[in-house]
Motif scaffolding. Structure first.
Motif, short mmCIF file in Angstrom:
data_model
loop_
_atom_site.label_atom_id
_atom_site.label_comp_id
_atom_site.label_asym_id
_atom_site.label_seq_id
_atom_site.Cartn_x
_atom_site.Cartn_y
_atom_site.Cartn_z
N TYR A 1 71.96 16.60 93.06
CA TYR A 1 73.32 16.76 93.54
C TYR A 1 74.34 16.55 92.42
N GLY A 2 73.90 16.78 91.18
CA GLY A 2 74.81 16.68 90.05
C GLY A 2 75.71 17.89 89.94
N ALA A 3 76.42 17.97 88.83
CA ALA A 3 77.36 19.07 88.61
C ALA A 3 76.62 20.38 88.39
N THR A 4 77.19 21.44 88.89
CA THR A 4 76.64 22.78 88.67
C THR A 4 77.00 23.24 87.27
N ASN A 5 76.01 23.64 86.50
CA ASN A 5 76.23 24.11 85.13
C ASN A 5 76.48 25.61 85.14
N VAL A 6 77.61 26.00 84.59
CA VAL A 6 77.98 27.41 84.47
C VAL A 6 78.02 27.76 82.99
N PHE A 7 77.20 28.73 82.59
CA PHE A 7 77.14 29.15 81.20
C PHE A 7 78.00 30.40 81.03
N VAL A 8 78.82 30.38 79.97
CA VAL A 8 79.85 31.40 79.78
C VAL A 8 79.66 32.05 78.41
N ASN A 9 79.84 33.34 78.36
CA ASN A 9 80.02 34.07 77.10
C ASN A 9 80.87 35.30 77.38
N LEU A 10 81.43 35.85 76.33
CA LEU A 10 82.33 36.99 76.51
C LEU A 10 82.17 37.98 75.35
N TYR A 11 82.54 39.20 75.65
CA TYR A 11 82.43 40.32 74.70
C TYR A 11 83.82 40.92 74.54
N ILE A 12 84.38 40.82 73.31
CA ILE A 12 85.73 41.32 73.05
C ILE A 12 85.64 42.82 72.77
N ARG A 13 86.28 43.60 73.62
CA ARG A 13 86.24 45.06 73.48
C ARG A 13 87.36 45.58 72.59
N SER A 14 88.58 45.10 72.78
CA SER A 14 89.70 45.61 71.99
C SER A 14 90.90 44.67 72.13
N PHE A 15 91.82 44.79 71.17
CA PHE A 15 93.11 44.11 71.22
C PHE A 15 94.18 45.16 71.41
N GLU A 16 95.05 44.92 72.37
CA GLU A 16 96.11 45.89 72.67
C GLU A 16 97.38 45.60 71.88
N LYS A 17 97.76 44.33 71.75
CA LYS A 17 98.96 43.99 70.99
C LYS A 17 98.93 42.52 70.62
N ILE A 18 99.66 42.21 69.54
CA ILE A 18 99.93 40.83 69.14
C ILE A 18 101.43 40.76 68.89
N GLU B 1 81.16 37.77 71.26
CA GLU B 1 80.73 38.98 70.57
C GLU B 1 81.91 39.93 70.48
N THR B 2 81.92 40.74 69.43
CA THR B 2 82.99 41.72 69.24
C THR B 2 82.37 43.08 68.91
N THR B 3 83.17 44.12 69.12
CA THR B 3 82.74 45.46 68.74
C THR B 3 82.74 45.59 67.22
N LYS B 4 81.95 46.52 66.71
CA LYS B 4 81.87 46.69 65.27
C LYS B 4 83.15 47.27 64.68
N ASP B 5 83.79 48.15 65.40
CA ASP B 5 85.01 48.80 64.89
C ASP B 5 86.26 48.19 65.53
N LEU B 6 86.31 46.86 65.56
CA LEU B 6 87.44 46.18 66.18
C LEU B 6 88.69 46.36 65.33
N PHE B 7 89.78 46.78 65.97
CA PHE B 7 91.06 47.00 65.31
C PHE B 7 92.13 46.12 65.93
N LEU B 8 92.92 45.47 65.07
CA LEU B 8 94.00 44.61 65.55
C LEU B 8 95.34 45.25 65.22
N PRO B 9 96.24 45.35 66.20
CA PRO B 9 97.56 45.93 65.93
C PRO B 9 98.48 44.91 65.30
#
Length: 522
Positions: free
Chosen positions: A137-154, A279-287
């Motif tokens: 009855y301990g805490a539920t473990n949630v494992f998270v990761n994300l994949y960055i597809r693109s940046f729209e603006k900074i 993780e990120t895409t190989k051709d990641l472009f930042l504006p």
């Protein structure tokens, strides 16, 4: 014989009726592939006349393909539709038994049955969170990761950035365990997240976001045999990013993406990173002239009045590309300053040309500075670009002041020249009067001496008489007019000094500027 031939054409190797318990061996491909429609058509092809089926399952009365009697006596009443349907069903059941014997199972139907069993209302309640590890009855473990597809603006003005990611969460729910049928079912996929329990995840620094619904909602839920649940969704986010612009445009900004639980405290829910965390895409472009210099993951648990909440953070380092600002800001402003120095090589008497050049460069510099400030937020500290723009404006303004000084010096030189000319004329007039006076005296006295002696005596008397004849005020004016001519540099000398002093001091300030801010940026 006829029965054997007839059933052989239907695909059986013997004359046994298809209603027998043991399935006959098929010779054609219809029963092998399980195409029931083709099997029915073949059955009707070789039995065009209605066949009468008696109570004896091994006896069939009717006409064969050539009109021969297949059993019983001729002249029996025609068979009913129910009799023919019974034959057809028995034939199809024999095909199904053959598929089952060969191991051909419809696993899509099996998956449906599994989902119905594990997600039934009497066995699963999505309102209750899963247990912790090892069914505790301990805490539920949630494992998270994300994949960055693109940046729209900074955005530097609003201090925010927008990106598109694939966000994944995985946890274990022991209530969803099922039999994988000896590895044949790897996982079950659903497109409705409302069927299972979901963590109440939210992005702490989110300012806005949206889900993608074209063509279908871009999400899925996978349930694995051991009870693991994988939730993946594609989402676009606009996140707040407080920026320190003291070194702009030589700065480096660190922006965060923080994931936390809204209602479950660390007692009930704990977030952890799953490798690879980001993780990120190989051709990641930042504006906006940025590049992603580095990124890492960390924890950011927060304590409030209602408890401690688990939090994960992605720290992204955005480095501003200096080449863009050198081309668009530093080089144009440097050229404007250099153009303002061209006035030092123009004649000081060309007032319209020099004034127009300096005023134009000053206005151009003011416009450039205004456009720079409009692209940045109003802050309470001085930025590096402010120091540069103010330095350039100051040099253009000093070039305008230099011409004012040259103009004043030129007018002063003109006044002194006029004063010297008038004094020279007065001296010549006095000298002529003295010479005429001496000539009259010599003529009256009849004094004749050697010419050299007369010249010396005449000079002594001239000085004596000049002091007596010239008023005191004229003597003072002569002294004041002769002193600036010895010490005043003049308008031309001011221009010559400015041609050397302005570039030299500006280059020195450039060395100091770049040395200081490049060192601080590193």
């Amino acid at each position: 014989e006829r029965k054997t031939q007839w059933w052989g054409k239907l695909g059986f190797t013997n004359s046994r009726h298809p209603s027998d318990d043991s399935p006959p061996a098929a010779q054609t491909s219809y029963s092998e592939i399980g195409d029931t429609h083709l099997a029915q058509r073949k059955l009707l092809q070789y039995n065009p006349q209605p066949s009468h089926v008696t109570n004896n399952p091994h006896t069939m009365v009717g006409r064969g393909p050539r009109g021969a009697s297949l059993g019983g006596r001729e002249g029996n009443p025609p068979p009913t539709d129910s009799g023919r349907s019974n034959v057809r069903l028995n034939f199809l059941s024999s095909i199904a038994r053959r598929q089952a014997a060969e191991g051909k199972v419809n696993y899509r139907e099996v998956e449906k049955q599994v989902l119905d069993n594990i997600l039934g209302a009497d066995v699963y309640d999505r309102r209750m969170r899963p247990n912790g590890e090892n069914s505790t009855y301990g805490a539920t473990n949630v494992f998270v990761n994300l994949y960055i597809r693109s940046f729209e603006k900074i955005d530097d003005v609003k201090m925010e950035y927008s990106l598109q990611i694939t966000f994944r969460q995985q946890w274990n729910d022991n209530r969803l365990k099922f039999d994988d049928r000896k590895g044949r079912i790897k996982y079950l996929t659903m497109t409705e997240m409302s069927k299972v329990w979901m963590p109440d995840t939210f992005f702490r620094n989110e300012k806005g976001g949206r889900f993608h619904q074209i063509i279908q909602p871009n999400l899925y839920v996978r349930v694995f045999p051991d009870g693991d649940v994988l939730y993946s969704i594609r989402v676009s986010l606009t996140l707040a990013c407080p920026m320190n612009l003291k070194l702009f445009p030589l700065d480096t900004q660190t922006c965060h993406l923080r994931v936390a639980s809204y209602g479950w405290t660390t007692v009930d829910l704990e977030y952890s990173w799953k490798h690879p965390a980001v993780e990120t895409t190989k051709d990641l472009f930042l504006p906006g002239g940025f590049e992603l210099a580095n990124y890492n993951n960390s924890r950011c648990n927060v304590k409030t009045a209602t408890g401690e909440y688990s939090c994960l953070s992605v720290d992204m380092v955005f480095k501003r590309q200096l080449s863009y600002y050198i081309v668009t800001i530093y080089v144009p402003t440097f050229m404007i300053v250099c153009v303002s120095w061209m006035s030092f090589w123009l004649d000081h008497k060309s007032a319209p040309a020099r004034v127009a050049l300096t005023v134009t460069t000053l206005l151009a510099m003011s416009t450039t500075t205004s456009s720079i400030n409009n692209s940045l937020p109003p802050v309470a500290y001085t930025k590096a670009i402010d120091v540069w723009s103010n330095m350039c404006v100051s040099y253009v303004f000093l070039a305008l002041l230099e011409y004012a000084l040259v103009n004043y010096a030129a007018r002063a030189d003109a006044r002194m020249a006029a004063a010297r000319l008038s004094l020279q004329k007065e001296l010549e007039l006095v000298q002529r009067e003295q010479n005429s006076h001496y000539a009259l005296e010599d003529k009256d006295d009849g004094f004749e001496t050697d010419p050299h002696i007369r010249r010396i005596e005449g000079a002594e008397r001239q000085n004596l008489l000049f002091a007596q004849l010239v008023p005191y005020e004229l003597s003072v004016r002569s002294v004041l007019a002769s002193w600036p001519s010895k010490h005043q540099p003049g308008a031309k000398k001011i221009d010559v000094v400015s041609r050397i002093m302005f570039p030299a001091t500006f280059m020195g300030l450039n060395v100091m500027y770049w040395s200081y801010y490049l060192t601080r940026s590193k």
